[in-house]
Design a protein around this motif. Structure first.
Motif, mmCIF file in Angstrom:
data_model
loop_
_atom_site.group_PDB
_atom_site.id
_atom_site.type_symbol
_atom_site.label_atom_id
_atom_site.label_comp_id
_atom_site.label_asym_id
_atom_site.label_seq_id
_atom_site.Cartn_x
_atom_site.Cartn_y
_atom_site.Cartn_z
ATOM 1 N N ALA A 202 40.726 37.526 38.887
ATOM 2 C CA ALA A 202 40.717 39.030 39.180
ATOM 3 C C ALA A 202 39.870 39.800 37.942
ATOM 4 O O ALA A 202 38.951 40.558 38.275
ATOM 5 N N GLU A 203 39.971 39.024 36.864
ATOM 6 C CA GLU A 203 39.078 39.601 35.747
ATOM 7 C C GLU A 203 37.517 39.504 36.085
ATOM 8 O O GLU A 203 37.008 40.359 36.044
ATOM 9 N N ARG A 204 37.036 38.409 36.810
ATOM 10 C CA ARG A 204 35.808 38.273 37.164
ATOM 11 C C ARG A 204 35.260 39.324 38.306
ATOM 12 O O ARG A 204 34.163 39.918 38.059
ATOM 13 N N LEU A 205 36.144 39.526 39.154
ATOM 14 C CA LEU A 205 35.894 40.145 40.455
ATOM 15 C C LEU A 205 36.210 41.897 39.938
ATOM 16 O O LEU A 205 35.178 42.710 40.391
ATOM 17 N N PHE A 206 37.129 42.208 39.102
ATOM 18 C CA PHE A 206 37.292 43.680 38.628
ATOM 19 C C PHE A 206 36.124 44.118 37.888
ATOM 20 O O PHE A 206 35.613 45.082 37.998
ATOM 21 N N THR B 26 39.957 43.382 46.979
ATOM 22 C CA THR B 26 41.220 43.215 47.592
ATOM 23 C C THR B 26 42.162 42.065 46.935
ATOM 24 O O THR B 26 41.263 41.111 46.139
ATOM 25 N N LEU B 27 43.236 41.891 47.213
ATOM 26 C CA LEU B 27 44.216 40.684 46.526
ATOM 27 C C LEU B 27 43.811 39.644 47.456
ATOM 28 O O LEU B 27 43.603 38.603 46.869
ATOM 29 N N ARG B 28 43.363 39.774 48.503
ATOM 30 C CA ARG B 28 42.934 38.719 49.586
ATOM 31 C C ARG B 28 41.754 38.018 48.772
ATOM 32 O O ARG B 28 41.647 36.919 48.713
ATOM 33 N N ALA B 29 40.799 38.862 48.324
ATOM 34 C CA ALA B 29 39.532 38.147 47.579
ATOM 35 C C ALA B 29 39.924 37.580 46.391
ATOM 36 O O ALA B 29 39.240 36.639 45.835
ATOM 37 N N LEU C 19 51.161 34.280 46.309
ATOM 38 C CA LEU C 19 51.238 33.994 44.966
ATOM 39 C C LEU C 19 51.177 35.069 44.088
ATOM 40 O O LEU C 19 51.664 35.320 42.810
ATOM 41 N N ILE C 20 50.088 35.852 44.365
ATOM 42 C CA ILE C 20 49.799 37.091 43.562
ATOM 43 C C ILE C 20 51.050 37.967 43.587
ATOM 44 O O ILE C 20 51.364 38.467 42.355
ATOM 45 N N ALA D 152 51.754 44.433 43.076
ATOM 46 C CA ALA D 152 50.786 45.224 43.540
ATOM 47 C C ALA D 152 49.511 44.982 42.808
ATOM 48 O O ALA D 152 49.495 44.705 41.769
ATOM 49 N N LYS D 153 48.313 45.517 43.315
ATOM 50 C CA LYS D 153 47.172 45.631 42.955
ATOM 51 C C LYS D 153 46.877 46.123 41.834
ATOM 52 O O LYS D 153 46.430 45.712 40.640
#
Length: 218
Positions: A21-25, A34-37, A48-49, A55-56
């Motif tokens: 998530a850190e990389r993507l954000f 997205t959480l799927r990403a 699992l997220i 939530a996101k």
């Protein structure tokens, strides 16, 4: 149903999710991720997220808080060390204690820290996230530095201290972003990823600004 599992069946799953998530954000911002990403990047089941973070928005906050805590601890430790040598702390030592931990983060071989610095630049310049996440995770420890600055600059108006902090924060954010623009502007004389040179120059630049706006030291 039981606990959702990562597809590889092992590893520290919450850390895998936070790192992904850190990389993507950091590179796409909040809205484009997205959480799927995130699940795909971390190679875990989407469920699992939600199991770990909900939530996101909660995931985003957790990602931001994780390294903010470490930076705050490092900065406050540096400030305490400077105070042990001299109290009140000299202005340059205060700015040094505030900025050098960021240089070390950007110079780290851990790519996660560089991702986080890019995320920090994004959040710090966002009218949506800046007032929320920066205030929640950085304003408390920052007040210790404002008090140290007030002691070092006893003639300063309180508002001027905050304005100077505001301007320092802008210089930090551009350095976090590491956009490479200065590479082009300078014709190769400067590089945005030359962090030691950047901070070696930013510190006296900021000190001079505080002294000019906030008045003489004595």
């Amino acid at each position: 149903m039981g606990r959702p599992r990562s597809r590889d069946g092992g590893g520290n799953r919450d850390t895998l999710i936070l790192d992904a998530a850190e990389r993507l954000f950091a590179y796409h911002g909040y809205d484009a991720v997205t959480l799927r990403a995130v699940a795909g990047e971390a190679d875990v089941d989407l469920a699992l997220i939600g199991y770990y973070f909900g939530a996101k928005q909660k995931l985003f906050d957790t990602v931001f808080q994780r390294r903010a805590r470490i930076l705050n601890e490092d900065r406050l430790a540096a400030l305490a060390s400077a105070r042990a040598e001299c109290d009140p702390i000299p202005l340059e030592k205060i700015i040094e204690a505030y900025l050098r931990p960021l240089e070390m983060a950007q110079e780290s071989e851990d790519q996660g820290w560089r991702n986080y610095c890019a995320l920090l630049a994004y959040v710090n310049t966002s009218p949506v996230w800046g007032p929320v996440l920066m205030s929640r995770h950085f304003d408390g420890p920052m007040e210790a530095f404002v008090e140290a600055l007030a002691a070092a600059l006893p003639r300063a108006e309180r508002a001027d201290l905050y304005w100077c902090y505001h301007f320092m924060s802008g210089a930090m954010s551009l350095t976090f972003a590491n956009t490479g623009r200065i590479n082009v502007m300078s014709g190769g004389l400067c590089r945005s990823d030359d962090f030691q040179t950047a901070y070696d120059r930013m510190i006296p630049f900021v000190v001079a600004g505080f002294e000019r706006v906030c008045g003489p030291l004595k």
